[in-house]
Scaffold this active site. Structure first.
Site, PDB file in Angstrom:
ATOM      1  N   LYS A   1       3.110  28.806  -3.083  1.00  0.00           N
ATOM      2  CA  LYS A   1       2.443  29.899  -2.380  1.00  0.00           C
ATOM      3  C   LYS A   1       0.978  29.905  -2.793  1.00  0.00           C
ATOM      4  CE  LYS A   1       2.525  34.894  -1.634  1.00  0.00           C
ATOM      5  NZ  LYS A   1       3.204  36.173  -1.983  1.00  0.00           N
TER       6      LYS A   1
ATOM      7  N   LYS B   1       4.033  28.380   1.612  1.00  0.00           N
ATOM      8  CA  LYS B   1       3.354  29.495   2.272  1.00  0.00           C
ATOM      9  C   LYS B   1       1.870  29.441   1.945  1.00  0.00           C
ATOM     10  CE  LYS B   1       3.321  34.555   2.508  1.00  0.00           C
ATOM     11  NZ  LYS B   1       3.898  35.802   1.965  1.00  0.00           N
TER      12      LYS B   1
ATOM     13  N   SER C   1       0.687  35.933   8.571  1.00  0.00           N
ATOM     14  CA  SER C   1       0.065  36.895   9.478  1.00  0.00           C
ATOM     15  C   SER C   1      -1.247  36.399  10.068  1.00  0.00           C
ATOM     16  CB  SER C   1      -0.167  38.213   8.738  1.00  0.00           C
ATOM     17  OG  SER C   1      -1.023  38.023   7.608  1.00  0.00           O
TER      18      SER C   1
END
Length: 324
Positions: free
Chosen positions: A197, A249, A275
Site C-alpha cells: 500500500k 493499492k 477513489s
C-alpha cells in the site's frame, strides 16, 4: 507479395471474433464494492468528489448490500464514518460503533451470498486521522497500534465479518491479528493483507468520504511510490505471517508492482482501484473528454491483465450490469 503472411486482423473482424479470442475477461464475481456507512444520517448522501458513491445510513447500506448480492458481485468492503472521534479511535472497538453495527447488518442481510470484508484500521476513528496511535512527538507507535488492531479485528470477527482487511501498514499487523483470531476460535475468519500500500496522492476523494481529519501525511508507514522491489519484501512478510489474500493499492498507477506480485504469489491477489482513479475518469467523462463506459472497462481490464484475481472498485455494481 507472393509469400503468405499472418494477418492478426483476422481475429478482430467482428465483436464475436474479438470476444472469442480475448485473453482477459472481467467477471462480476471478481469485483468487490467498497461502501461507506455514516453515523447520524437520516438518508444516504452523495460524496461530492466521488459522483455516484454514497455515505449510507444503516438501512440504505442493507439495501445496497442486497443489491450487490443480486448483481452477482463477489464481495463488499465496509468502511465506517463515526460522528465523534478521539485519540485512540474508541469507536472502532465499540460494539455499538457504526462500522461494527454495519458489518452485522450486512451479514444479516446477505449471509454468505457475498464475502463481507471489513476495514481494520483506525484512521476513520481517530481525531488526528492517522492509522495508528500517535506519540507525544507526533510519530505513530507501531506496536501499540497492533494491540488496537487486534481488538478491532476481534470485534469484526464476532459480529460476523468474513474477511478482515488490514489496511494500516503497521509492521507485524497480519501476524498479530492472525494469532489473536485463532486464539479466540475465529480460525475461519480470513485476512486480506494490504501488503503493498503506497503513500499515494490518489486517496484524496476517499478522505472526503470518511471525513478524514488527517494533517500531514502517512509516509512513515505507507510505501514510497518509487519503490518496486520493496513490495516483494512487504508481501513476503504478510504471507509468512498468515495472510489469506494479498493486495496492491492503488491499482492503476502500480500495474508493474501488481504484475510482480501476481507472478510470484501462490495466494489470491487483490487490487484496489482507489477513489482518485474513480474520480479522474468520472471528471473527464463529465467534461466529454473520454467515453465513460469504455474508460471504466479498459481501466479494469488493465488491472485484471496485470494479474489481479479480484478488484475492489467503486464501479463494481455498475460494471456487473455492463457484463450481463
Amino acid at each position: 507479395m507472393t509469400t503468405p503472411y499472418y494477418r492478426p486482423r483476422r481475429l478482430r473482424t467482428s465483436p464475436a471474433m474479438r470476444s472469442l479470442t480475448a485473453e482477459t475477461r472481467l467477471h462480476a464475481r471478481e469485483l468487490v464494492l467498497p461502501m461507506f456507512v455514516r453515523e447520524g444520517l437520516s438518508e444516504a448522501r452523495e460524496i461530492p468528489s466521488m459522483p455516484g458513491v454514497l455515505q449510507h445510513t444503516r438501512d440504505s447500506l442493507r439495501r445496497a448490500a442486497a443489491a450487490a448480492a443480486e448483481a452477482g458481485l463477489g464481495g463488499v468492503m465496509l468502511f465506517g464514518v463515526p460522528a465523534t472521534r478521539d485519540a485512540v479511535g474508541s469507536g472502532a472497538t465499540d460494539p455499538d460503533g457504526i462500522l461494527n453495527l454495519g458489518i452485522a447488518d450486512v451479514v444479516s442481510e446477505v449471509g454468505d451470498a457475498l464475502v463481507v470484508m471489513t476495514d481494520v484500521c483506525l484512521d476513520e476513528f481517530t481525531d488526528h486521522g492517522h492509522c495508528g496511535l500517535v506519540r507525544a512527538d507526533g510519530s505513530v507507535d507501531n506496536d501499540a497500534t497492533l494491540a488496537r488492531y487486534v481488538e478491532m479485528a476481534l470485534v469484526h470477527a464476532e459480529v460476523g465479518g468474513h474477511m478482515l482487511g488490514l489496511s494500516g501498514m503497521m509492521d507485524g499487523q497480519v501476524g498479530a491479528v492472525r494469532e489473536a483470531l485463532d486464539a479466540a476460535g475465529h480460525t475461519d475468519t480470513a485476512i486480506l493483507a494490504y501488503a503493498a500500500k503506497y503513500a499515494s496522492a490518489f486517496y484524496g476523494p476517499f478522505r472526503d468520504a470518511v471525513e478524514s481529519t488527517l494533517t500531514g501525511d502517512r509516509k512513515t508507514y505507507q510505501m514510497e511510490p518509487g519503490n518496486r522491489r520493496e513490495a516483494a519484501r512487504e508481501v513476503a512478510l504478510d504471507v509468512e505471517e498468515g495472510a489469506d489474500v494479498i493486495m496492491v493499492k492503488p491499482a492503476g498507477p502500480y500495474l508493474d508492482v501488481l504484475a510482480d506480485v501476481a507472478a510470484a504469489s501462490d495466494l489470491p491477489v487483490a487490487a484496489y482501484q482507489v477513489s482518485g482513479e474513480y474520480a479522474m475518469i468520472e471528471a473527464a467523462a463529465a467534461q466529454g473528454w473520454i467515453e465513460r463506459e469504455r474508460a471504466i472497462l479498459e481501466s479494469l481490464v488493465g488491472i485484471k491483465r496485470a494479474g489481479a484475481d479480484m478488484i475492489l472498485t467503486y464501479w463494481a455494481q455498475e460494471v456487473a450490469g455492463m457484463l450481463r
